[in-house]
Design a protein around this motif. Structure first.
Motif, PDB file in Angstrom:
ATOM      1  N   VAL A   9      36.443  40.637  53.942  1.00 28.09           N
ATOM      2  CA  VAL A   9      36.369  41.455  55.148  1.00 28.09           C
ATOM      3  C   VAL A   9      37.769  41.943  55.499  1.00 28.09           C
ATOM      4  O   VAL A   9      38.765  41.278  55.220  1.00 28.09           O
ATOM      5  CB  VAL A   9      35.762  40.698  56.359  1.00 28.09           C
ATOM      6  N   THR A  10      37.803  43.101  56.112  1.00 30.62           N
ATOM      7  CA  THR A  10      39.053  43.667  56.609  1.00 30.62           C
ATOM      8  C   THR A  10      38.773  44.249  57.978  1.00 30.62           C
ATOM      9  O   THR A  10      37.751  44.930  58.181  1.00 30.62           O
ATOM     10  CB  THR A  10      39.576  44.783  55.680  1.00 30.62           C
ATOM     11  N   MET A  11      39.629  43.959  58.904  1.00 35.95           N
ATOM     12  CA  MET A  11      39.508  44.531  60.248  1.00 35.95           C
ATOM     13  C   MET A  11      40.902  44.750  60.793  1.00 35.95           C
ATOM     14  O   MET A  11      41.879  44.191  60.285  1.00 35.95           O
ATOM     15  CB  MET A  11      38.669  43.638  61.165  1.00 35.95           C
ATOM     16  N   THR A  12      40.980  45.571  61.802  1.00 40.98           N
ATOM     17  CA  THR A  12      42.246  45.796  62.480  1.00 40.98           C
ATOM     18  C   THR A  12      42.258  44.904  63.705  1.00 40.98           C
ATOM     19  O   THR A  12      41.371  45.016  64.555  1.00 40.98           O
ATOM     20  CB  THR A  12      42.401  47.278  62.879  1.00 40.98           C
ATOM     21  N   ILE A  13      43.233  44.002  63.780  1.00 39.17           N
ATOM     22  CA  ILE A  13      43.341  43.097  64.922  1.00 39.17           C
ATOM     23  C   ILE A  13      44.663  43.390  65.615  1.00 39.17           C
ATOM     24  O   ILE A  13      45.734  43.237  65.021  1.00 39.17           O
ATOM     25  CB  ILE A  13      43.244  41.621  64.482  1.00 39.17           C
TER      26      ILE A  13
END
Length: 161
Positions: free
Chosen positions: A4-8
């Motif tokens: 998974v990849t997300m912008t945090i």
């Protein structure tokens, strides 16, 4: 296992997770954003509240896989660009809206969602909006006062408790 990849908080974060990995766990352990607290693991206390694509979410009630590709904001993302406290955070400090501080990240995130929806809420509206967040220390009075102050309202006539 799934990638998974997300912008945090404006930073891209990637990791491999099991299907059962909670967003709160990913935020704390993979992204290192430990300001997101986990109190109950049952979505009852609100300490883990974050924003996912602008919506207020209890991160202990969402799988990390569900946030793949999302933009996530945690309490760390509420500070000003220079690292100083954001408006809501400063109001909590100025109006003594915290004691032990455990619930504070979730309260601030919930307050931000409220003020986005209703920029000048009444005391009753603030109390109702906070109904999904628990605080065992403050009695909520100064939290409500802080949120109303963050909205720009005059809170000088609200007595401190």
């Amino acid at each position: 296992m799934t990638n998974v990849t997300m912008t945090i908080n404006g930073r891209s974060v990637s990791g491999t997770v099991e299907g059962r990995t909670l967003l709160s766990t990913f935020i704390r352990e993979t992204a290192g954003a430990t300001g997101t607290h986990v109190g109950c693991d049952t979505a009852q206390c609100g300490a883990c509240t974050v924003h996912v694509n602008g919506a207020s979410v209890k991160s202990c009630n969402m799988f990390a896989m569900e946030a793949d590709g999302a933009d996530v904001t945690t309490i760390e993302g509420m500070a000003n660009a220079d690292g100083s406290l954001g408006t809501i955070q400063q109001a909590f400090q100025d109006h003594h809206g915290l004691q032990c501080g455990f619930c504070t990240p979730g309260m601030v995130m919930t307050a931000a969602a409220l003020l986005k929806e209703n920029p000048t809420p009444t005391e009753g509206q603030v109390r109702e909006y906070l109904s999904g967040n628990l605080c065992r220390c403050t009695g909520y009075h100064n939290i409500v006062k802080a949120i109303m102050a963050a909205s720009g309202q005059d809170v000088s006539s609200i007595a401190a408790e």
